[in-house]
Design a protein around this motif. Sequence first.
Motif, PDB file in Angstrom:
ATOM      1  N   ALA A 172      38.779  38.118  31.701  1.00 37.25           N
ATOM      2  CA  ALA A 172      37.742  38.237  32.826  1.00 37.25           C
ATOM      3  C   ALA A 172      37.094  36.770  33.103  1.00 37.25           C
ATOM      4  O   ALA A 172      36.260  36.630  32.317  1.00 37.25           O
ATOM      5  N   SER A 173      37.279  36.218  34.313  1.00 37.53           N
ATOM      6  CA  SER A 173      36.333  35.121  34.668  1.00 37.53           C
ATOM      7  C   SER A 173      34.841  35.757  34.786  1.00 37.53           C
ATOM      8  O   SER A 173      34.567  36.531  35.277  1.00 37.53           O
ATOM      9  N   SER A 176      33.144  37.715  37.952  1.00 39.18           N
ATOM     10  CA  SER A 176      34.294  38.601  38.803  1.00 39.18           C
ATOM     11  C   SER A 176      34.203  39.789  38.707  1.00 39.18           C
ATOM     12  O   SER A 176      33.560  40.315  37.943  1.00 39.18           O
ATOM     13  N   TYR A 207      24.484  37.651  39.831  1.00 42.02           N
ATOM     14  CA  TYR A 207      25.823  37.299  40.763  1.00 42.02           C
ATOM     15  C   TYR A 207      25.245  37.897  42.028  1.00 42.02           C
ATOM     16  O   TYR A 207      25.874  38.947  42.349  1.00 42.02           O
ATOM     17  N   GLY A 260      42.345  38.747  40.817  1.00 42.06           N
ATOM     18  CA  GLY A 260      41.284  39.339  40.639  1.00 42.06           C
ATOM     19  C   GLY A 260      40.127  38.836  39.866  1.00 42.06           C
ATOM     20  O   GLY A 260      39.522  39.790  39.242  1.00 42.06           O
ATOM     21  N   GLY A 261      40.098  37.773  39.504  1.00 39.20           N
ATOM     22  CA  GLY A 261      39.096  37.234  38.360  1.00 39.20           C
ATOM     23  C   GLY A 261      39.574  37.136  37.007  1.00 39.20           C
ATOM     24  O   GLY A 261      38.770  37.062  36.104  1.00 39.20           O
ATOM     25  N   GLN A 273      36.376  41.778  37.884  1.00 37.74           N
ATOM     26  CA  GLN A 273      37.030  42.380  36.400  1.00 37.74           C
ATOM     27  C   GLN A 273      35.728  42.106  35.467  1.00 37.74           C
ATOM     28  O   GLN A 273      35.893  42.971  34.404  1.00 37.74           O
ATOM     29  N   ASP A 274      35.150  40.992  35.408  1.00 44.44           N
ATOM     30  CA  ASP A 274      34.105  40.843  34.622  1.00 44.44           C
ATOM     31  C   ASP A 274      33.034  41.822  34.578  1.00 44.44           C
ATOM     32  O   ASP A 274      32.580  42.603  33.449  1.00 44.44           O
ATOM     33  N   TYR A 323      27.569  39.393  45.610  1.00 49.66           N
ATOM     34  CA  TYR A 323      28.191  40.825  45.886  1.00 49.66           C
ATOM     35  C   TYR A 323      27.197  41.942  46.314  1.00 49.66           C
ATOM     36  O   TYR A 323      26.213  42.113  46.234  1.00 49.66           O
TER      37      TYR A 323
END
Length: 176
Positions: A53-54, A57, A96, A45-46, A59-60, A99
């Motif tokens: 955390a990537s 992502s 980003y 999940g990133g 998670q980021d 999303y």
Amino acid sequence: MVISASVRCARVAVALTAALALTACAKNAAEEAGADLAGGAGGRGGVSRSGVASPGSPQDFATNVGDRVFFETDSTELTSTAQGTLDRQADWLNRYGRYSFTVEGHADERGTREYNFALGARRAEVAKNYLISRGVAAARIRTVSFGKERPVAVCDDISCWSQNRRAVTLLAGGNS
């Protein structure tokens, strides 16, 4: 024997913490197995193997930006802290753009079910409109209200109520 509200709240908190820890352990083990089979961090999940955390992502977003803002009792007014979080969300979401996402509105347990659904809807709309005012495309945003139906903290005390008066931004995925 009479058990005080604070003792009941503490017992519930301990039980919920234990349940969440067990769930997280089971999920992490399953994700690690999936990542090992996939040959990388794809099942994480990133999150990289180092636990960081990537960038870009989900998670980021949740960890480094913040996925929720909180409201005062019976209010839809954004505090300066909430505005700061939404500013960071808008910057990240504009960076980003792949999303789409949902803003969930929530309320504490006080008040009727109907009132709290309406309050949650207004909170989600306020957060959505703030993000739009910061350049996030309206077409990427969906809102939903859960009223008092999905508390994150359960007790009859301000410490729990304040955690439940919130709007949460949930990323839908990178497919939009």
